[in-house]
Write an enzyme that holds these catalytic residues in place. Structure first.
Site, PDB file in Angstrom:
ATOM      1  N   LYS A   1       0.926  -1.387   0.232  1.00 34.56           N
ATOM      2  CA  LYS A   1       0.082  -0.090   0.061  1.00 34.56           C
ATOM      3  C   LYS A   1       0.924   1.320  -0.034  1.00 34.56           C
ATOM      4  O   LYS A   1       1.687   1.531   1.092  1.00 34.56           O
ATOM      5  CB  LYS A   1      -0.878  -0.070   1.394  1.00 34.56           C
ATOM      6  CG  LYS A   1      -1.850   1.190   1.412  1.00 34.56           C
ATOM      7  CD  LYS A   1      -2.831   1.159   2.655  1.00 34.56           C
ATOM      8  CE  LYS A   1      -3.678   2.478   2.999  1.00 34.56           C
ATOM      9  NZ  LYS A   1      -2.784   3.608   3.191  1.00 34.56           N
TER      10      LYS A   1
ATOM     11  N   HIS B   1      -1.409   7.615   1.094  1.00 31.68           N
ATOM     12  CA  HIS B   1      -1.857   7.819   2.621  1.00 31.68           C
ATOM     13  C   HIS B   1      -2.567   8.609   3.127  1.00 31.68           C
ATOM     14  O   HIS B   1      -2.860   9.484   3.944  1.00 31.68           O
ATOM     15  CB  HIS B   1      -0.353   8.167   3.324  1.00 31.68           C
ATOM     16  CG  HIS B   1      -0.357   7.411   4.854  1.00 31.68           C
ATOM     17  ND1 HIS B   1      -0.047   6.195   4.628  1.00 31.68           N
ATOM     18  CD2 HIS B   1      -0.505   7.709   5.800  1.00 31.68           C
ATOM     19  CE1 HIS B   1       0.180   5.574   5.800  1.00 31.68           C
ATOM     20  NE2 HIS B   1      -0.379   6.671   6.687  1.00 31.68           N
TER      21      HIS B   1
ATOM     22  N   GLY C   1     -10.583   5.083   4.369  1.00 29.95           N
ATOM     23  CA  GLY C   1     -10.542   5.230   5.775  1.00 29.95           C
ATOM     24  C   GLY C   1     -11.134   5.814   6.548  1.00 29.95           C
ATOM     25  O   GLY C   1     -11.903   5.603   7.329  1.00 29.95           O
TER      26      GLY C   1
END
Length: 388
Positions: A260, A284, A338
């Site tokens: 990732k 990120h 996320g």
């Protein structure tokens, strides 16, 4: 606004989370680095992509299901590793995993989370992935990897785009970090959020003591509130991570191995050569390098380089169901996200995370109908207006 039924999109859940969480906790989750250029660009890139509306197609039977690593999933979406879920809600990682299981999608447990992996393996159900960073003392990482393997986690997600860490100036202004210490900056912040203290911190204290890193190696599970730098901090920094470490992890991990944080085609090709099963195009969430390109802009290059040789996923910037369609059209097999489910967890625990996923599923299905596609596999670049 505060009730889940009054939240009609992810941004509504974000507003509730902002009210309920201390500022330091919320901005740790919500914000990016430096001038937050990458954070904005991730969203702007989705706004630039347009889709053709294909009319007079019978889309009554739209099927959102797909497969990933040979297993079915309810929609092409997985929950990214988010280390602060357990401070958004008591045992927030468990709430996320249970919501994901109900939705039929994978959930990734972050290495830095509070709830131990054994608890999720026992009580969450569903498909569980585990995320790691490489630490300077490699044996510490290997021990955690083997622990995840022995607890039945399906996939190992290795985050590779953090470099020397992120310059998150807002955290310093708020007096908040992981691990954090109580200061004159954050004590008033916590004091003005007694509901959060009672709902999140107090249950930890009553059941386990102060929250700590439940998935760190034995002897390193420091409580989250401490100060100072020790030899343990140095042992857990991994600035010297290289492709040789990927080789070692490939030998240790029997299941799907996912990298990732890929954005360059040459890195994606290298991952394929090393036997990696999937790459996640990610910056990120705009939390590492502020000059990083938007992930949606980087996706096509990675797909063109390795899309027929490995699985390509996209992370960073997903806020609407239509965003999932755009990522699929550009070649991603599925997406990871996320913040949206973190907002949901902060707003209402498992129920809030379930609500977030339900909102995205509804929007995703509607967009599939607009573009005249019955199946996920039928979404290609031809639905882009104009084609990319």
């Amino acid at each position: 606004m505060g009730r889940l039924e009054d939240c009609y999109n992810i941004d509504d859940l974000r507003k509730v989370a902002k009210k309920r969480l201390p500022r330091g906790v919320f901005e740790f989750v919500d914000r990016g680095v430096e001038d937050e250029v990458a954070l904005r660009n991730n969203r702007d890139a989705f706004g630039r992509i347009k889709l053709w509306n294909q009319v007079l197609v019978d889309v009554d039977g739209v099927n959102l299901g797909t497969t990933l690593f040979g297993k079915p999933m309810g929609m092409p979406l997985a929950i990214s590793p988010t280390g602060l879920a357990g401070l958004c809600w008591y045992e927030g990682e468990l709430a996320l995993a249970r919501a994901a299981a109900k939705a039929g999608i994978p959930c990734t447990l972050a290495n830095g989370s509070i709830t131990p992996m054994e608890r999720l393996a026992k009580d969450a159900g569903g498909r569980l992935w585990f995320q790691i960073y490489m630490w300077r003392t490699r044996e510490l990482t290997y021990n955690v990897v083997l622990r995840a393997r022995d607890n039945g986690f399906e996939a190992l997600v290795v985050t590779v785009d953090t470099g020397l860490g992120g310059n998150r100036e807002h955290n310093r202004r708020n007096g908040f970090g992981i691990p954090f210490k109580f200061t004159r900056k954050n004590i008033p912040d916590f004091a003005f959020h007694p509901g959060w203290v009672m709902r999140v911190i107090l249950p930890y204290i009553l059941n386990y003591g102060m929250p700590r890193h439940g998935n760190y190696p034995e002897g390193y599970q420091e409580i989250l509130a401490r100060s100072g730098t020790t030899h343990k901090d140095k042992a857990m920094r991994g600035e010297n991570t290289t492709w040789d470490d990927v080789d070692k992890l490939r030998k240790l991990w029997p299941g799907p191995l996912i990298l990732k944080g890929i954005s360059k085609a040459e890195d994606a090709r290298m991952a394929v050569e090393r036997g990696v099963d999937a790459v996640v195009v990610s910056n990120h969430g705009g939390r590492s390098m502020d000059s990083a390109p938007a992930t949606l802009d980087a996706l096509s290059g990675v797909v063109d380089a390795v899309g027929s040789k490995t699985t390509v996923l996209l992370d960073s910037g997903i806020r609407r169901g239509g965003d999932i369609v755009k990522a699929l059209a550009l070649g991603a097999k599925a997406v990871m996200m996320g913040r949206p489910t973190l907002y949901g967890v902060a707003a209402g625990g498992e129920e809030g995370a379930t609500h977030a996923l339900s909102l995205l599923r509804t929007e995703f299905r509607q967009t599939m109908g607009y573009i005249g596609r019955l199946n996920v596999a039928d979404v290609g670049r031809e639905v882009l207006a104009p084609p990319v």
